[in-house]
Design a protein around this motif. Structure first.
Motif, mmCIF file in Angstrom:
data_model
loop_
_atom_site.group_PDB
_atom_site.id
_atom_site.type_symbol
_atom_site.label_atom_id
_atom_site.label_comp_id
_atom_site.label_asym_id
_atom_site.label_seq_id
_atom_site.Cartn_x
_atom_site.Cartn_y
_atom_site.Cartn_z
ATOM 1 N N LYS A 122 5.707 69.698 94.416
ATOM 2 C CA LYS A 122 6.256 70.053 93.101
ATOM 3 C C LYS A 122 6.383 68.810 92.230
ATOM 4 C CE LYS A 122 7.389 74.391 94.158
ATOM 5 N NZ LYS A 122 6.711 75.551 93.572
ATOM 6 N N VAL A 123 6.435 69.049 90.928
ATOM 7 C CA VAL A 123 6.632 67.960 89.975
ATOM 8 C C VAL A 123 7.306 68.590 88.760
ATOM 9 C CG1 VAL A 123 4.363 68.243 88.852
ATOM 10 C CG2 VAL A 123 5.425 65.988 88.909
ATOM 11 N N ARG A 124 7.923 67.780 87.932
ATOM 12 C CA ARG A 124 8.506 68.325 86.694
ATOM 13 C C ARG A 124 7.657 67.878 85.518
ATOM 14 N NH1 ARG A 124 14.892 68.687 88.105
ATOM 15 N NH2 ARG A 124 14.485 69.278 90.262
ATOM 16 N N VAL A 125 7.477 68.782 84.562
ATOM 17 C CA VAL A 125 6.564 68.457 83.461
ATOM 18 C C VAL A 125 7.222 68.712 82.110
ATOM 19 C CG1 VAL A 125 5.424 70.723 83.563
ATOM 20 C CG2 VAL A 125 4.225 68.823 82.530
ATOM 21 N N ASP A 126 7.039 67.756 81.220
ATOM 22 C CA ASP A 126 7.522 67.856 79.840
ATOM 23 C C ASP A 126 6.361 68.374 78.989
ATOM 24 O OD1 ASP A 126 8.247 67.419 77.204
ATOM 25 O OD2 ASP A 126 9.142 65.463 77.577
ATOM 26 N N VAL A 127 6.372 69.684 78.753
ATOM 27 C CA VAL A 127 5.248 70.331 78.053
ATOM 28 C C VAL A 127 5.145 69.839 76.607
ATOM 29 C CG1 VAL A 127 4.285 72.555 77.311
ATOM 30 C CG2 VAL A 127 5.322 72.341 79.579
ATOM 31 N N ARG A 128 6.288 69.563 75.984
ATOM 32 C CA ARG A 128 6.235 69.074 74.593
ATOM 33 C C ARG A 128 5.580 67.691 74.530
ATOM 34 N NH1 ARG A 128 12.254 70.820 72.500
ATOM 35 N NH2 ARG A 128 12.793 69.991 74.554
ATOM 36 N N ARG A 129 5.812 66.892 75.562
ATOM 37 C CA ARG A 129 5.166 65.567 75.607
ATOM 38 C C ARG A 129 3.651 65.712 75.760
ATOM 39 N NH1 ARG A 129 4.440 60.814 73.812
ATOM 40 N NH2 ARG A 129 3.616 59.309 75.293
ATOM 41 N N VAL A 130 3.208 66.670 76.577
ATOM 42 C CA VAL A 130 1.761 66.901 76.731
ATOM 43 C C VAL A 130 1.158 67.313 75.387
ATOM 44 C CG1 VAL A 130 -0.038 68.270 77.879
ATOM 45 C CG2 VAL A 130 1.966 67.500 79.186
ATOM 46 N N ASN A 131 1.852 68.215 74.684
ATOM 47 C CA ASN A 131 1.361 68.620 73.351
ATOM 48 C C ASN A 131 1.288 67.431 72.402
ATOM 49 O OD1 ASN A 131 0.795 71.601 72.986
ATOM 50 N ND2 ASN A 131 2.717 71.671 74.128
ATOM 51 N N THR A 132 2.297 66.556 72.466
ATOM 52 C CA THR A 132 2.300 65.361 71.613
ATOM 53 C C THR A 132 1.077 64.494 71.920
ATOM 54 O OG1 THR A 132 4.709 65.399 71.509
ATOM 55 C CG2 THR A 132 3.638 63.319 70.956
ATOM 56 N N LEU A 133 0.777 64.293 73.202
ATOM 57 C CA LEU A 133 -0.379 63.472 73.584
ATOM 58 C C LEU A 133 -1.688 64.111 73.106
ATOM 59 C CD1 LEU A 133 0.879 62.487 77.131
ATOM 60 C CD2 LEU A 133 0.480 60.894 75.240
ATOM 61 N N GLN A 134 -1.780 65.442 73.200
ATOM 62 C CA GLN A 134 -2.980 66.133 72.686
ATOM 63 C C GLN A 134 -3.134 65.897 71.185
ATOM 64 O OE1 GLN A 134 -2.774 70.311 73.563
ATOM 65 N NE2 GLN A 134 -2.753 70.023 75.778
ATOM 66 N N ILE A 135 -2.024 66.024 70.465
ATOM 67 C CA ILE A 135 -2.052 65.883 68.997
ATOM 68 C C ILE A 135 -2.413 64.442 68.613
ATOM 69 C CG2 ILE A 135 -0.627 65.978 66.900
ATOM 70 C CD1 ILE A 135 1.044 68.197 68.430
ATOM 71 N N GLU A 136 -1.795 63.483 69.291
ATOM 72 C CA GLU A 136 -2.072 62.071 68.973
ATOM 73 C C GLU A 136 -3.516 61.703 69.288
ATOM 74 O OE1 GLU A 136 1.061 60.019 71.080
ATOM 75 O OE2 GLU A 136 2.416 60.120 69.353
ATOM 76 N N LEU A 145 -5.994 63.397 68.660
ATOM 77 C CA LEU A 145 -6.827 63.834 67.526
ATOM 78 C C LEU A 145 -6.816 62.792 66.397
ATOM 79 C CD1 LEU A 145 -5.559 67.533 67.199
ATOM 80 C CD2 LEU A 145 -7.640 66.756 68.357
ATOM 81 N N GLY A 146 -5.890 61.816 66.502
ATOM 82 C CA GLY A 146 -5.771 60.807 65.445
ATOM 83 C C GLY A 146 -4.584 61.037 64.526
ATOM 84 N N ILE A 147 -3.676 61.911 64.951
ATOM 85 C CA ILE A 147 -2.457 62.165 64.177
ATOM 86 C C ILE A 147 -1.382 61.204 64.672
ATOM 87 C CG2 ILE A 147 -0.607 63.874 63.857
ATOM 88 C CD1 ILE A 147 -2.835 66.020 63.863
ATOM 89 N N SER A 148 -0.637 60.614 63.760
ATOM 90 C CA SER A 148 0.337 59.607 64.184
ATOM 91 C C SER A 148 1.624 60.265 64.675
ATOM 92 C CB SER A 148 0.629 58.639 63.035
ATOM 93 O OG SER A 148 1.881 58.934 62.468
ATOM 94 N N GLY A 149 2.305 59.571 65.581
ATOM 95 C CA GLY A 149 3.562 60.076 66.131
ATOM 96 C C GLY A 149 4.611 60.325 65.069
ATOM 97 N N GLU A 150 4.487 59.617 63.925
ATOM 98 C CA GLU A 150 5.458 59.819 62.843
ATOM 99 C C GLU A 150 5.307 61.180 62.165
ATOM 100 O OE1 GLU A 150 4.605 56.269 60.625
ATOM 101 O OE2 GLU A 150 5.181 55.212 62.464
ATOM 102 N N GLN A 151 4.170 61.844 62.412
ATOM 103 C CA GLN A 151 3.947 63.171 61.828
ATOM 104 C C GLN A 151 4.466 64.286 62.735
ATOM 105 O OE1 GLN A 151 -0.328 61.548 60.884
ATOM 106 N NE2 GLN A 151 -0.232 63.641 60.103
ATOM 107 N N ILE A 152 5.114 63.892 63.836
ATOM 108 C CA ILE A 152 5.566 64.871 64.837
ATOM 109 C C ILE A 152 7.071 64.732 65.041
ATOM 110 C CG2 ILE A 152 5.271 65.667 67.227
ATOM 111 C CD1 ILE A 152 2.557 64.079 67.203
ATOM 112 N N ALA A 153 7.778 65.852 65.069
ATOM 113 C CA ALA A 153 9.214 65.850 65.382
ATOM 114 C C ALA A 153 9.452 66.808 66.540
ATOM 115 C CB ALA A 153 10.017 66.294 64.168
ATOM 116 N N ILE A 154 10.327 66.404 67.460
ATOM 117 C CA ILE A 154 10.616 67.235 68.636
ATOM 118 C C ILE A 154 12.111 67.526 68.675
ATOM 119 C CG2 ILE A 154 10.523 67.363 71.164
ATOM 120 C CD1 ILE A 154 8.080 65.470 70.988
ATOM 121 N N ALA A 155 12.453 68.800 68.741
ATOM 122 C CA ALA A 155 13.872 69.190 68.741
ATOM 123 C C ALA A 155 14.571 68.651 69.983
ATOM 124 C CB ALA A 155 13.995 70.708 68.698
#
Length: 265
Positions: free
Chosen positions: A207-221, A223-233
């Motif tokens: 087993k492992v624990r996974v941060d799905v929002r972090r995976v989405n952030t890595l996918q988005i980045e 593409l060339g989108i900057s981390g400043e364009q992303i907010a995580i609740a």
């Protein structure tokens, strides 16, 4: 830093994010259950037309026009009185279109384009994330004239990595969206080595624990989108029972809705 604000409607709280300030939007909480997107749109923008989906944990993105076309041809499914098209993401085409997704641990993602005024709402569970649903939605926005630098992306409350235990197989399936490898263990090893890794070790074997929002952030980045364009609740559905339903916590099919309304540019 992007700030998250609690708003109130008739004594019930919902969340907004400063990154999406140009748009009426909200990540609604469990006291709003079982109100429909039709009713919740009244809170945001009563004049907007309302679109929602039959969510199927895939990576299909539809526009309102495509939904109308599908429904005029019989639709995919009947849910209560209204037929619904099957998909997990919606991209607006006109001003005053409210697009909605439901979630209970999966990540609700709302996107706005500061130049075109168009928006997207995406339901990104682990399966949709493994199938790169957010990059798919961004590709649809680009096809409609969006430029990457004009996108603003907010990921709402979802289950946090520290409490989201999955099998090595599931972690590898999610991870293969950002790390290419044939071997499951090698994918997991490569994910562990990433800076600010989306994986957290788990005491249980296999087993492992996974941060799905972090995976989405890595996918988005990627593409060339900057981390400043992303907010995580800063909220976990599983650990915040006073505000959010969690399927993993309650095993009940109850959801909270997240929606955003497109504007004129």
């Amino acid at each position: 830093m992007h700030t998250w604000h609690w708003r109130n409607w008739e004594g019930m709280p919902y969340l907004t994010c400063s990154i999406l300030e140009p748009w009426q939007h909200g990540f609604f909480t469990q006291p709003f259950w079982p109100r429909s997107p039709q009713e919740l749109t009244q809170v945001l923008q009563p004049d907007a037309s309302v679109y929602r989906l039959k969510q199927v944990h895939g990576n299909t993105i539809l526009t309102p026009q495509e939904i109308d076309h599908k429904l005029s041809n019989g639709g995919d499914d009947v849910d209560g009185d209204s037929a619904l098209a099957s998909a997990d993401g919606l991209v607006s085409e006109q001003p005053l279109q409210a697009v909605w997704v439901a979630s209970a641990d999966c990540t609700p993602v709302l996107i706005g384009d500061v130049k075109t005024g168009q928006v997207a709402a995406i339901h990104a569970g682990w399966r949709g994330t493994a199938k790169k649903i957010v990059p798919q939605a961004i590709a649809r926005l680009k096809a409609q004239g969006s430029k990457l630098e004009n996108l603003r992306i907010a990921m709402g409350p979802a289950i946090a990595g520290e409490v989201y235990q999955v099998s090595i197989e599931v972690a590898a399936e999610i991870g293969s969206s950002i790390v290419t490898h044939e071997d499951e263990q090698k994918i997991v090893d490569a994910l562990h080595e990433l800076p600010n890794s989306p994986l957290i070790p788990d005491p249980d074997p296999g087993k492992v624990r996974v941060d799905v929002r972090r995976v989405n952030t890595l996918q988005i980045e990627s593409l060339g989108i900057s981390g400043e364009q992303i907010a995580i609740a800063p909220y976990c559905t599983y650990q915040t029972p006073e505000h959010f339903f969690s399927y993993r916590r309650e095993q009940q099919k109850k959801v909270q809705w997240s929606g955003i309304v497109s504007v004129k540019n």
